[in-house]
Write a protein that holds these residues in place. Structure first.
Motif: not given
Length: 500
Positions: A25, A173, A176, A179-180, A196, A199, A281, A285
């Protein structure tokens, strides 16, 4: 979109589930961030409809503007809630020692962090801050000063959001998406519910794709704001607004109060699903290990927050509606520095980031084949300088020219100069010379020397950044924000100063 990002997006679309794009992160997460959801009405860009915020997932605060009339009372209550959170970050401070460029000073040990659903909310808060910070302070109105101060803080936070690597105001958003990688389009990734779902799909869902299809149903998942759903406006909001307007014309106080209570319940029901998604979320994280560079960037965040508090205490004037030329150039220089620093630190911290740079030719990875630890050069004074050399064999395309300075994640303070690039048997041999971080001949640092057979990844070293010199205000032409030619300058604005 890089080659690696495209590959991950294709694999996510094929498998139906999002894929990790980062091992770490890269932004600091506070233990108690302020979650904030905002809804706006059609009409004036900055007129709020409702704001839900809080630091406790189980007890959010809801502020609803009346359907007609002044919003000052609602904004004053909102300002008080935000101010309480910001004041809590100023309870403790630490003493920083003097350095060669700065005297000893104090810095707060914490800084505010606000999490919002999407970039659209950041833009709305920017518009709201522009509107509120220029409102006149009326001594007869108890809330007017707090509302103006709220506008100042919103402007500060949205300006920080423009800096890459800043963690003061983060759209969830974008956080996230860092990282994805999902299997949907970038535009669809701006919807918190569908992203989400890709994920972290519910247990009963067959895949993230199926969960995202369910989340696209407006009957069960309302937009996260700031704009509301058109069907919701027509079917639910409009009747309540009409009922309130009729009760106000007829001076029916009880009916007005009852209508406002119904509006509160309606908007709380509308915003609660997004509120729950925000905390979902946040938990995802927070479970990721934090990169080393995130702590340094959060230190800069605390420094900037301390400086802003000092500005409010000593001056307190609102920022101008538009930056003059010099101030805009300073802001742009800070953004460029932040972007370069954030990219370099991500590459040093995260192997996923280095892999992406290898696909774009901005890095290469290979095996150390030979090492010359005794290589020396004659310096300008004739004294020998220790400059160890090594050769790396890489299958990657090497786009660096001889003389390019490189960095390696294993030794962050070391620098490697590209001496020669030679194609050989399908691979490329790159001869490198260590130019920094290896010590001196009298006190060598042998730890910087890799072993033969070690696999290393080299990226382009960030250049030494020096803030451009900007003219003082009295030396700036009036066309670029300086004083008129025939009038003395009595302004004490320091447009050339600033800190990331």
């Amino acid at each position: 979109m890089s080659l690696l990002t495209s590959l991950l997006k294709m694999r996510a679309a094929a498998t139906g589930n999002a894929l990790r794009a980062s091992r770490l992160r890269h932004l600091h997460l506070s233990d108690q961030p302020l979650m904030l959801l905002a809804l706006t009405r059609t009409g004036p860009a900055a007129r709020p409809l409702a704001v839900m915020l809080g630091t406790d997932p189980h007890s959010p605060q809801l502020f609803v503007a009346p359907p007609s009339g002044s919003t000052t009372s609602m904004l004053a209550a909102l300002a008080d809630a935000v101010t309480v959170y910001i004041d809590a970050c100023q309870r403790h401070s630490e003493q920083l020692p003097a350095t060669s460029g700065k005297p000893a000073r104090r810095r707060y040990t914490d800084a505010p962090q606000i999490l919002v659903p999407n970039p659209q909310t950041v833009q709305y808060l920017k518009s709201l801050g522009d509107d509120l910070r220029f409102r006149r302070v009326d001594d007869q109105s108890l809330g007017s000063r707090a509302v103006q101060r709220l506008g100042h803080w919103l402007t500060y936070l949205t300006d920080r959001a423009d800096l890459p690597g800043s963690a003061a105001l983060i759209p969830m958003t974008s956080f996230l998406g860092m990282h994805w990688i999902s299997g949907q389009s970038p535009l669809e990734d701006e919807d918190l519910a569908t992203l989400l779902a890709w994920i972290d799909p519910p247990r009963h869902a067959a895949s993230g794709r199926d969960a995202a299809h369910t989340a696209e149903d407006p009957a069960t998942h309302r937009p996260a704001g700031p704009a509301t759903d058109a069907a919701f406006d027509n079917d639910h909001l409009a009747p309540l607004f009409d009922a309130y307007a009729n009760a106000r014309r007829q001076a029916l106080a009880q009916k007005q109060t009852r209508t406002l209570h119904e509006l509160d319940r309606l908007l709380a029901t509308y915003m609660q699903p997004t509120w729950d998604l925000m905390w979902q979320a946040y938990a995802l994280l927070q479970a990721l290990p934090e990169a080393k560079g995130a702590a340094r960037r959060w230190d800069h965040e605390r420094t900037a927050f301390t400086a802003e508090c000092l500005h409010l205490a000593q001056d307190g004037r609102p920022r101008p509606a538009r930056d003059q030329a010099v101030a805009a150039a300073v802001h742009l220089a800070h953004m460029e520095l932040a972007a370069a620093t954030f990219a370099a630190e991500r590459a040093a911290d995260d192997p996923f980031a280095r892999a992406e740079l290898r696909t774009t030719g901005e890095a290469f990875g290979g095996t150390v084949t030979t090492i010359d630890p005794e290589h020396t050069l004659s310096g300008p004074s004739g004294r020998g300088q220790w400059r160890p050399r090594l050769t790396v064999s890489t299958p990657d395309p090497v786009l660096m020219e001889p003389g390019q300075l490189l960095a390696c994640h294993t030794h962050r303070n070391a620098r490697y100069k590209t001496c020669e690039v030679t194609p050989a048997d399908g691979d490329t041999l790159v001869e490198l010379e260590i130019t920094a971080g290896m010590g001196t001949m009298a006190r060598p640092n042998h730890a910087v020397l890799p072993e033969a057979g070690a696999f290393l990844v080299f990226t382009i070293a960030p250049g030494h950044y020096r803030m451009p010199e900007f003219p003082a205000r009295d030396q700036t032409p009036w066309t670029h924000g300086g004083p008129p030619a025939d009038h003395p300058d009595h302004s004490d604005d320091n447009e050339g100063e600033g800190e990331q």
